[in-house]
Design a protein around this motif. Structure first.
Motif, PDB file in Angstrom:
ATOM      1  N   LEU A  51      33.211  76.689  35.708  1.00  0.00           N
ATOM      2  CA  LEU A  51      34.550  76.119  35.820  1.00  0.00           C
ATOM      3  C   LEU A  51      34.476  74.624  36.078  1.00  0.00           C
ATOM      4  N   MET A  52      35.314  73.884  35.340  1.00  0.00           N
ATOM      5  CA  MET A  52      35.295  72.433  35.431  1.00  0.00           C
ATOM      6  C   MET A  52      36.719  71.886  35.436  1.00  0.00           C
ATOM      7  N   CYS A  53      36.934  70.854  36.234  1.00  0.00           N
ATOM      8  CA  CYS A  53      38.184  70.097  36.190  1.00  0.00           C
ATOM      9  C   CYS A  53      37.801  68.619  36.158  1.00  0.00           C
ATOM     10  N   ARG A  54      38.662  67.744  36.655  1.00  0.00           N
ATOM     11  CA  ARG A  54      38.340  66.324  36.642  1.00  0.00           C
ATOM     12  C   ARG A  54      37.207  66.004  37.608  1.00  0.00           C
ATOM     13  N   SER A  55      37.343  66.483  38.868  1.00  0.00           N
ATOM     14  CA  SER A  55      36.379  66.080  39.890  1.00  0.00           C
ATOM     15  C   SER A  55      35.901  67.208  40.794  1.00  0.00           C
ATOM     16  N   GLY A  56      36.278  68.442  40.510  1.00  0.00           N
ATOM     17  CA  GLY A  56      35.793  69.579  41.286  1.00  0.00           C
ATOM     18  C   GLY A  56      36.811  70.225  42.203  1.00  0.00           C
ATOM     19  N   SER A  57      37.955  69.629  42.387  1.00  0.00           N
ATOM     20  CA  SER A  57      38.954  70.163  43.313  1.00  0.00           C
ATOM     21  C   SER A  57      39.709  71.363  42.730  1.00  0.00           C
ATOM     22  N   ARG A  58      40.312  71.194  41.563  1.00  0.00           N
ATOM     23  CA  ARG A  58      41.042  72.311  40.947  1.00  0.00           C
ATOM     24  C   ARG A  58      40.106  73.448  40.581  1.00  0.00           C
ATOM     25  N   SER A  59      38.904  73.126  40.147  1.00  0.00           N
ATOM     26  CA  SER A  59      37.973  74.193  39.774  1.00  0.00           C
ATOM     27  C   SER A  59      37.530  74.989  41.005  1.00  0.00           C
ATOM     28  N   THR A  60      37.501  74.362  42.174  1.00  0.00           N
ATOM     29  CA  THR A  60      37.205  75.095  43.402  1.00  0.00           C
ATOM     30  C   THR A  60      38.294  76.130  43.653  1.00  0.00           C
ATOM     31  N   HIS A  61      39.538  75.723  43.531  1.00  0.00           N
ATOM     32  CA  HIS A  61      40.664  76.644  43.714  1.00  0.00           C
ATOM     33  C   HIS A  61      40.633  77.752  42.657  1.00  0.00           C
ATOM     34  N   ALA A  62      40.379  77.386  41.405  1.00  0.00           N
ATOM     35  CA  ALA A  62      40.313  78.371  40.314  1.00  0.00           C
ATOM     36  C   ALA A  62      39.182  79.375  40.546  1.00  0.00           C
ATOM     37  N   SER A  63      38.045  78.903  41.062  1.00  0.00           N
ATOM     38  CA  SER A  63      36.912  79.789  41.348  1.00  0.00           C
ATOM     39  C   SER A  63      37.305  80.879  42.331  1.00  0.00           C
ATOM     40  N   LYS A  64      38.008  80.479  43.386  1.00  0.00           N
ATOM     41  CA  LYS A  64      38.433  81.443  44.398  1.00  0.00           C
ATOM     42  C   LYS A  64      39.416  82.460  43.816  1.00  0.00           C
ATOM     43  N   MET A  65      40.313  82.003  42.968  1.00  0.00           N
ATOM     44  CA  MET A  65      41.284  82.904  42.347  1.00  0.00           C
ATOM     45  C   MET A  65      40.588  83.927  41.441  1.00  0.00           C
ATOM     46  N   LEU A  66      39.633  83.460  40.645  1.00  0.00           N
ATOM     47  CA  LEU A  66      38.942  84.358  39.714  1.00  0.00           C
ATOM     48  C   LEU A  66      38.001  85.311  40.447  1.00  0.00           C
ATOM     49  N   GLU A  67      37.380  84.841  41.519  1.00  0.00           N
ATOM     50  CA  GLU A  67      36.533  85.719  42.323  1.00  0.00           C
ATOM     51  C   GLU A  67      37.386  86.853  42.905  1.00  0.00           C
ATOM     52  N   LYS A  68      38.553  86.516  43.415  1.00  0.00           N
ATOM     53  CA  LYS A  68      39.469  87.513  43.970  1.00  0.00           C
ATOM     54  C   LYS A  68      39.938  88.501  42.889  1.00  0.00           C
ATOM     55  N   ALA A  69      40.021  88.029  41.646  1.00  0.00           N
ATOM     56  CA  ALA A  69      40.453  88.877  40.528  1.00  0.00           C
ATOM     57  C   ALA A  69      39.326  89.748  39.977  1.00  0.00           C
ATOM     58  N   GLY A  70      38.101  89.609  40.513  1.00  0.00           N
ATOM     59  CA  GLY A  70      37.008  90.482  40.107  1.00  0.00           C
ATOM     60  C   GLY A  70      35.967  89.870  39.188  1.00  0.00           C
ATOM     61  N   PHE A  71      36.050  88.570  38.908  1.00  0.00           N
ATOM     62  CA  PHE A  71      35.002  87.937  38.111  1.00  0.00           C
ATOM     63  C   PHE A  71      33.748  87.842  38.969  1.00  0.00           C
ATOM     64  N   THR A  72      32.600  88.123  38.370  1.00  0.00           N
ATOM     65  CA  THR A  72      31.390  88.299  39.171  1.00  0.00           C
ATOM     66  C   THR A  72      30.384  87.152  39.118  1.00  0.00           C
ATOM     67  N   LYS A  73      30.496  86.244  38.148  1.00  0.00           N
ATOM     68  CA  LYS A  73      29.525  85.151  38.023  1.00  0.00           C
ATOM     69  C   LYS A  73      30.266  83.837  37.796  1.00  0.00           C
ATOM     70  N   ILE A  74      30.616  83.189  38.886  1.00  0.00           N
ATOM     71  CA  ILE A  74      31.421  81.978  38.814  1.00  0.00           C
ATOM     72  C   ILE A  74      30.598  80.794  39.314  1.00  0.00           C
ATOM     73  N   TYR A  75      30.566  79.751  38.515  1.00  0.00           N
ATOM     74  CA  TYR A  75      29.883  78.515  38.880  1.00  0.00           C
ATOM     75  C   TYR A  75      30.914  77.397  38.868  1.00  0.00           C
ATOM     76  N   ASN A  76      31.116  76.752  40.006  1.00  0.00           N
ATOM     77  CA  ASN A  76      32.060  75.652  40.105  1.00  0.00           C
ATOM     78  C   ASN A  76      31.311  74.339  39.914  1.00  0.00           C
ATOM     79  N   VAL A  77      31.682  73.576  38.895  1.00  0.00           N
ATOM     80  CA  VAL A  77      31.053  72.284  38.617  1.00  0.00           C
ATOM     81  C   VAL A  77      31.674  71.266  39.579  1.00  0.00           C
ATOM     82  N   ILE A  78      30.945  70.986  40.663  1.00  0.00           N
ATOM     83  CA  ILE A  78      31.523  70.230  41.780  1.00  0.00           C
ATOM     84  C   ILE A  78      31.816  68.763  41.473  1.00  0.00           C
ATOM     85  N   ASP A  79      31.147  68.176  40.482  1.00  0.00           N
ATOM     86  CA  ASP A  79      31.443  66.784  40.139  1.00  0.00           C
ATOM     87  C   ASP A  79      32.344  66.676  38.916  1.00  0.00           C
TER      88      ASP A  79
END
Length: 164
Positions: free
Chosen positions: A94-122
């Protein structure tokens, strides 16, 4: 003849890991058919700022405007749009501009049952140059996908664009 007991379904444990854009590029190169790069920026950012050529765009937030202001509003269908398009066991970067939105998206998808999530922090653009004497002060030129060795483009692939 073996003894059979009650079957027990083994639940797959979800995980979310933070990685840099350079690490994400290396991970995608190692498994390009299995690994999905999901850009959660707005369609406008995806088109006008650039994106990885292999990325799909499903925005976490969309841009709305009035005569007086431009704001971002949540995409209420984000999780369902991702679920319809991708397998829950596929590696998602998961990627956004700088890592903030993708952090939020990662948590949402993890809660929805996705099992392999990588947040691109930069993110795609990286972080701002903080040294005041530097001519690039305040610009997003430090790390991020665009500032690494990873490919990026302005070209659009209709199959990878967000469609509400």
């Amino acid at each position: 003849m073996g003894v059979s007991g009650p079957s027990q379904a083994v639940a797959k444990e979800a995980f979310s890991q933070e990685i840099t854009a350079s690490e994400a590029w290396a991970l995608w190169q190692a498994q390009p058919r299995e690994t999905i790069i999901l850009d959660v920026r707005s369609p406008e950012e995806f088109m006008l700022v650039g994106h990885p050529p292999m990325a799909y765009n499903i925005p976490l937030m969309t841009i709305t405007s009035t005569r007086k202001r431009i704001t971002m509003k949540p995409n209420p269908d984000f999780v369902s749009q991702v679920t319809r398009r991708f397998d829950k066991d596929a590696p998602l970067l998961l990627m956004c501009r700088s890592g903030s939105r993708s952090t939020h998206a990662s948590k949402m998808l993890e809660k929805a049952g996705f099992t392999k999530i990588y947040n691109v922090i930069d993110g795609f653009e990286g972080v701002k140059e903080k040294r005041k004497g530097n001519p690039d002060f305040g610009k997003r030129v430090v790390n991020g996908w665009r500032n690494s060795e990873a490919p990026w483009t302005y070209d659009l692939n209709p199959d990878r664009l967000h469609r509400p």
